[in-house]
Design an enzyme around this catalytic site. Structure first.
Site, PDB file in Angstrom:
ATOM      1  CE1 TYR A 284      -1.989  -4.572  11.311  1.00 31.18           C
ATOM      2  CE2 TYR A 284      -4.359  -4.923  11.301  1.00 31.18           C
ATOM      3  CZ  TYR A 284      -3.223  -4.449  10.683  1.00 31.18           C
ATOM      4  OH  TYR A 284      -3.307  -3.845   9.456  1.00 31.18           O
TER       5      TYR A 284
ATOM      6  CB  ILE B 224      -0.922  -0.007   1.245  1.00 30.40           C
ATOM      7  CG1 ILE B 224      -1.903  -1.182   1.179  1.00 30.40           C
ATOM      8  CG2 ILE B 224      -1.681   1.311   1.370  1.00 30.40           C
ATOM      9  CD1 ILE B 224      -2.708  -1.396   2.462  1.00 30.40           C
TER      10      ILE B 224
HETATM   11  P1  NDP Z   1       3.170  -5.058   3.565  1.00 29.84           P
HETATM   12  O1  NDP Z   1       3.393  -6.211   4.497  1.00 29.84           O
HETATM   13  O2  NDP Z   1       3.020  -5.316   2.110  1.00 29.84           O
HETATM   14  O3  NDP Z   1       4.345  -3.972   3.788  1.00 29.84           O
HETATM   15  C1  NDP Z   1       4.656  -3.546   5.077  1.00 29.84           C
HETATM   16  C2  NDP Z   1       5.584  -2.370   4.967  1.00 29.84           C
HETATM   17  O4  NDP Z   1       5.928  -1.916   6.291  1.00 29.84           O
HETATM   18  C3  NDP Z   1       6.885  -2.736   4.266  1.00 29.84           C
HETATM   19  O5  NDP Z   1       7.301  -1.650   3.496  1.00 29.84           O
HETATM   20  C4  NDP Z   1       7.833  -2.946   5.439  1.00 29.84           C
HETATM   21  O6  NDP Z   1       9.185  -2.713   5.127  1.00 29.84           O
HETATM   22  C5  NDP Z   1       7.341  -1.870   6.382  1.00 29.84           C
HETATM   23  N1  NDP Z   1       7.787  -2.099   7.756  1.00 29.84           N
HETATM   24  C6  NDP Z   1       7.417  -3.092   8.597  1.00 29.84           C
HETATM   25  N2  NDP Z   1       8.059  -2.967   9.766  1.00 29.84           N
HETATM   26  C7  NDP Z   1       8.862  -1.875   9.665  1.00 29.84           C
HETATM   27  C8  NDP Z   1       9.792  -1.239  10.526  1.00 29.84           C
HETATM   28  N3  NDP Z   1      10.049  -1.690  11.758  1.00 29.84           N
HETATM   29  N4  NDP Z   1      10.425  -0.128  10.083  1.00 29.84           N
HETATM   30  C9  NDP Z   1      10.199   0.340   8.848  1.00 29.84           C
HETATM   31  N5  NDP Z   1       9.341  -0.226   7.980  1.00 29.84           N
HETATM   32  C10 NDP Z   1       8.698  -1.326   8.385  1.00 29.84           C
HETATM   33  O7  NDP Z   1       1.932  -4.298   4.164  1.00 29.84           O
HETATM   34  P2  NDP Z   1       0.709  -3.564   3.443  1.00 29.84           P
HETATM   35  O8  NDP Z   1       1.182  -2.753   2.315  1.00 29.84           O
HETATM   36  O9  NDP Z   1      -0.356  -4.548   3.262  1.00 29.84           O
HETATM   37  O10 NDP Z   1       0.226  -2.602   4.653  1.00 29.84           O
HETATM   38  C11 NDP Z   1       0.648  -1.256   4.764  1.00 29.84           C
HETATM   39  C12 NDP Z   1      -0.104  -0.644   5.930  1.00 29.84           C
HETATM   40  O11 NDP Z   1      -1.504  -0.750   5.707  1.00 29.84           O
HETATM   41  C13 NDP Z   1       0.170  -1.355   7.251  1.00 29.84           C
HETATM   42  O12 NDP Z   1       0.220  -0.412   8.292  1.00 29.84           O
HETATM   43  C14 NDP Z   1      -1.036  -2.256   7.407  1.00 29.84           C
HETATM   44  O13 NDP Z   1      -1.290  -2.539   8.762  1.00 29.84           O
HETATM   45  C15 NDP Z   1      -2.118  -1.400   6.793  1.00 29.84           C
HETATM   46  N6  NDP Z   1      -3.280  -2.154   6.326  1.00 29.84           N
HETATM   47  C16 NDP Z   1      -3.154  -3.160   5.406  1.00 29.84           C
HETATM   48  C17 NDP Z   1      -4.270  -3.824   4.969  1.00 29.84           C
HETATM   49  C18 NDP Z   1      -4.211  -4.894   3.945  1.00 29.84           C
HETATM   50  O14 NDP Z   1      -5.247  -5.504   3.665  1.00 29.84           O
HETATM   51  N7  NDP Z   1      -3.073  -5.169   3.347  1.00 29.84           N
HETATM   52  C19 NDP Z   1      -5.599  -3.503   5.497  1.00 29.84           C
HETATM   53  C20 NDP Z   1      -5.623  -2.424   6.438  1.00 29.84           C
HETATM   54  C21 NDP Z   1      -4.499  -1.791   6.823  1.00 29.84           C
HETATM   55  P3  NDP Z   1      10.120  -3.923   4.581  1.00 29.84           P
HETATM   56  O15 NDP Z   1       9.868  -4.036   3.116  1.00 29.84           O
HETATM   57  O16 NDP Z   1      11.494  -3.450   4.914  1.00 29.84           O
HETATM   58  O17 NDP Z   1       9.703  -5.152   5.332  1.00 29.84           O
END
Ligand code: NDP
Length: 234
Positions: free
Chosen positions: A140, A14
């Protein structure tokens, strides 16, 4: 006028869709990553949002390249699901430290420069489950509900300085996070969503770019659901 935008976790999922939407409208966009590097055409900074020094260094790098961050999208997040009875303290703390405290860390770092500029847009990516609840996600959902209190408190502290802090609460979005769901669970979610489909990242990005834009200047402390109707009644 091109703004300086920082999207945490903008290297994929996202966050990447959000970063691309800002870049497409001509903004200067930086994304954080944890070692993967930046996607083509975007400026990447290495950052772990659970580490205050790493957050500070990333902001300093973005400021050196584009100037102070004017639009902050706190998007990075993780899940670590299991039922309450089985969840370890470490599982709870890790998720809250990333999703909630990580957002607080980047908001705090962004705020001083936004105050000086008398302009700022903070957008926190929460989730429908923050207010709806979800079995197996006490960590979460608590972290995502916490973003509402965080953004509303920032609104009360900084709202008079032309700084807005809003929450976007996506429903299920087609990403690595939802691809990892067991098939039966995926189907159960689809059945319960009025739209009968998951969202695209671009549909989340649309709400985020709107909140960052001039036409949303008077929207502050809001929670905007982008969930195909799943959370109606929040
Ligand atoms: P992804 O798992 O595809 O990506 C997660 C992202 O967060 C990656 O870029 C990851 O970086 C980064 N990240 C995780 N931990 C850390 C950290 N400690 N420091 C820096 N970066 C970090 O997730 P989504 O794209 O699906 O989700 C994005 C957001 O949207 C999240 O907050 C999620 O909770 C929220 N969301 C998602 C939904 C869904 O259906 N997918 C629904 C509702 C909310 P890296 O690549 O380095 O791991």
């Amino acid at each position: 006028m091109a703004r300086t935008v920082l999207v945490t976790g903008g290297n994929r999922g996202i966050g990447l869709a959000i970063a691309k939407a800002f870049a497409a409208q001509g903004d200067n966009v930086a994304v954080t990553h944890r070692g993967s590097g930046a996607p083509d055409g975007l400026f990447g900074v290495q950052c772990d949002i659970t580490d205050t020094e790493s957050v500070d260094a990333a902001f300093t790098e973005v400021e050196g390249k584009f100037g102070p961050v004017e639009v902050l999208v706190a998007n990075a997040g993780i899940t670590d699901d299991t039922l309450l009875l089985r969840m370890s303290e470490d599982q709870f703390e890790r998720v809250v430290d990333t999703n909630l405290k990580g957002a607080w860390r980047v908001a705090k770092r962004a705020s001083s420069k936004m105050l000086r500029a008398k302009f700022g847009r903070m957008i926190f990516i929460s989730s429908v489950v923050g207010l709806y609840g979800n079995a197996g996600q006490t960590n979460y959902a608590a972290s995502k509900a916490g973003l509402v209190g965080l953004s509303r408190s920032i609104t009360r502290e900084l709202g008079s300085r032309n700084i807005t802090a809003n929450v976007v609460a996506p429903g299920f979005v087609q990403t690595d996070m939802t691809d990892a769901l067991p098939e039966a669970q995926r189907q159960a979610y689809l059945d319960s969503i009025p739209a009968k489909r998951f969202a695209t990242g671009e549909e989340i990005a649309g709400a985020v770019t709107w909140l960052a834009g001039d036409s949303a200047a008077y929207v502050n402390g809001a929670v905007i659901p982008v969930d195909g109707g799943l959370g109606m009644g929040h």
